[in-house]
Design an enzyme around this catalytic site. Sequence first.
Site, short mmCIF file in Angstrom:
data_model
loop_
_atom_site.label_atom_id
_atom_site.label_comp_id
_atom_site.label_asym_id
_atom_site.label_seq_id
_atom_site.Cartn_x
_atom_site.Cartn_y
_atom_site.Cartn_z
N GLY A 100 0.72 -1.36 -0.10
CA GLY A 100 0.08 0.04 -0.12
C GLY A 100 0.80 1.15 0.12
N HIS A 101 1.93 1.22 0.82
CA HIS A 101 2.93 2.46 1.04
C HIS A 101 3.40 2.41 -0.31
CE1 HIS A 101 2.60 1.30 5.41
NE2 HIS A 101 2.26 2.63 5.32
N GLN B 216 -0.52 10.96 17.69
CA GLN B 216 -1.91 10.38 17.05
C GLN B 216 -2.19 9.35 17.61
OE1 GLN B 216 0.02 10.30 13.00
NE2 GLN B 216 -1.17 8.45 12.84
N LYS C 52 -7.35 4.63 1.81
CA LYS C 52 -7.71 3.61 2.98
C LYS C 52 -7.98 4.50 4.34
CE LYS C 52 -6.43 0.05 5.91
NZ LYS C 52 -6.03 0.52 7.07
N GLN D 266 -9.05 10.75 7.17
CA GLN D 266 -7.54 11.25 7.42
C GLN D 266 -7.24 12.30 6.05
OE1 GLN D 266 -4.08 9.56 9.09
NE2 GLN D 266 -3.40 9.19 6.81
N SER E 244 -0.28 -2.09 8.31
CA SER E 244 1.07 -2.29 9.30
C SER E 244 0.59 -3.26 10.23
CB SER E 244 1.61 -0.98 9.59
OG SER E 244 1.92 -0.04 8.72
N ARG E 245 -0.76 -2.94 10.74
CA ARG E 245 -1.21 -3.66 11.76
C ARG E 245 -1.62 -5.38 11.67
NH1 ARG E 245 -3.18 1.61 12.61
NH2 ARG E 245 -2.48 2.19 14.78
P1 AMP Z 1 0.49 4.87 7.77
O1 AMP Z 1 2.09 4.30 7.69
O2 AMP Z 1 -0.39 3.65 8.20
O3 AMP Z 1 0.60 5.95 8.44
O4 AMP Z 1 0.17 5.16 6.22
C1 AMP Z 1 0.78 5.85 5.48
C2 AMP Z 1 -0.06 6.25 4.25
O5 AMP Z 1 -0.26 5.06 3.47
C3 AMP Z 1 -1.39 6.78 4.46
O6 AMP Z 1 -1.54 7.98 3.53
C4 AMP Z 1 -2.15 5.77 4.35
O7 AMP Z 1 -3.47 5.94 3.70
C5 AMP Z 1 -1.54 4.77 3.21
N1 AMP Z 1 -2.04 3.51 3.23
C6 AMP Z 1 -1.88 2.84 4.28
N2 AMP Z 1 -2.32 1.37 3.79
C7 AMP Z 1 -2.71 1.48 2.52
C8 AMP Z 1 -3.27 0.57 1.55
N3 AMP Z 1 -3.66 -0.57 2.02
N4 AMP Z 1 -3.29 1.03 0.28
C9 AMP Z 1 -3.10 2.37 -0.07
N5 AMP Z 1 -2.69 3.19 0.78
C10 AMP Z 1 -2.25 2.91 2.17
#
Ligand code: AMP
Length: 284
Positions: free
Chosen positions: A36-37, A61, A150, A154, A187-188
């Site tokens: 996703g990232h 957060q 996702k 936010q 990530s979870r």
């Molecule tokens: P995080 O590391 O969870 O803060 O996520 C960083 C960025 O990655 C945020 O903009 C999330 O929305 C995006 N993100 C997290 N999971 C996904 C996913 N499965 N598909 C697309 N983007 C994602």
Amino acid sequence: MLLFKKVDQLQAYLSKQRAKGLQIGYTPTMGALHQGHASLVEKAKAENDISVCSIFVNPTQFNDPADLEKYPRTEAQDIDLLTQLGNDVLFYPSAEEVYPKDIVIPTFDFGPIDKVMEGFYRPGHFDGVVEVVYRLLDITKPDRLYMGQKDFQQFTLIYHMIKQMNSKTELVVCPIIREEDGLALSSRNVRLTAGNRANAPIISKTLSSLNDWLQKDTVRTVKEKAIALLSEVPDFKPEYLDIVDGYTLQPISDFEESPYIVACAAIWTGDIRLIDNIILKKLE
Ligand code: AMP
């Protein structure tokens, strides 16, 4: 890939690139990177001259200290993935760099948008998100900011924040990347038990059924049916499943009420909280 841990060093590098007329695409993350990232970083790389990614597990957060403590940290793997993707710059700051003592973060008014769903169930969470994204944007001043659908609420808040800042940064929202069985990457997910991992795709399957159900039933009935179905899954505890206007994030009562409708859900699976969403209607 260049790695910067200090704000002044990153800024010195980026201002040189900007002076050459190069465009900067920026992806903020909390690490434990997955595909996703990667999809965000790839788009940032494709649409800009320089792709900057940051990894910072933002303590402000996390409304639940146990969640912060257990948040996965996979620094070496993250650096490998970003290198493979051809990401140009990794910003990996300490909390002291992001939040020096004299830092002042302006306040923003989101009206009712930050009071519902995640804002309601995770008090203080969005204050921390807005604080960190404001600060990171102030440091990186990107041409484009890459965020995932996702986290629907936010990116909606950040869209309004950028507008209120009169910033020139363009927000680019990227689609949700899923496992083959439909589970949204997070990530979870690595912390799910085998049983809960096996049941987790029921969340996206339920969300995918909503449009069909809405052909036959009212918004209220469909919402109740979805929550009832999810509540029956062993170890699942739906926190909310809301069908909302995609702009205002306020619940709708009739499917014809708005041109942009989204269903957002947060489900506890054991002690892991998963979120997902689906755009049910978006008329241009
Ligand atoms: P995080 O590391 O969870 O803060 O996520 C960083 C960025 O990655 C945020 O903009 C999330 O929305 C995006 N993100 C997290 N999971 C996904 C996913 N499965 N598909 C697309 N983007 C994602």
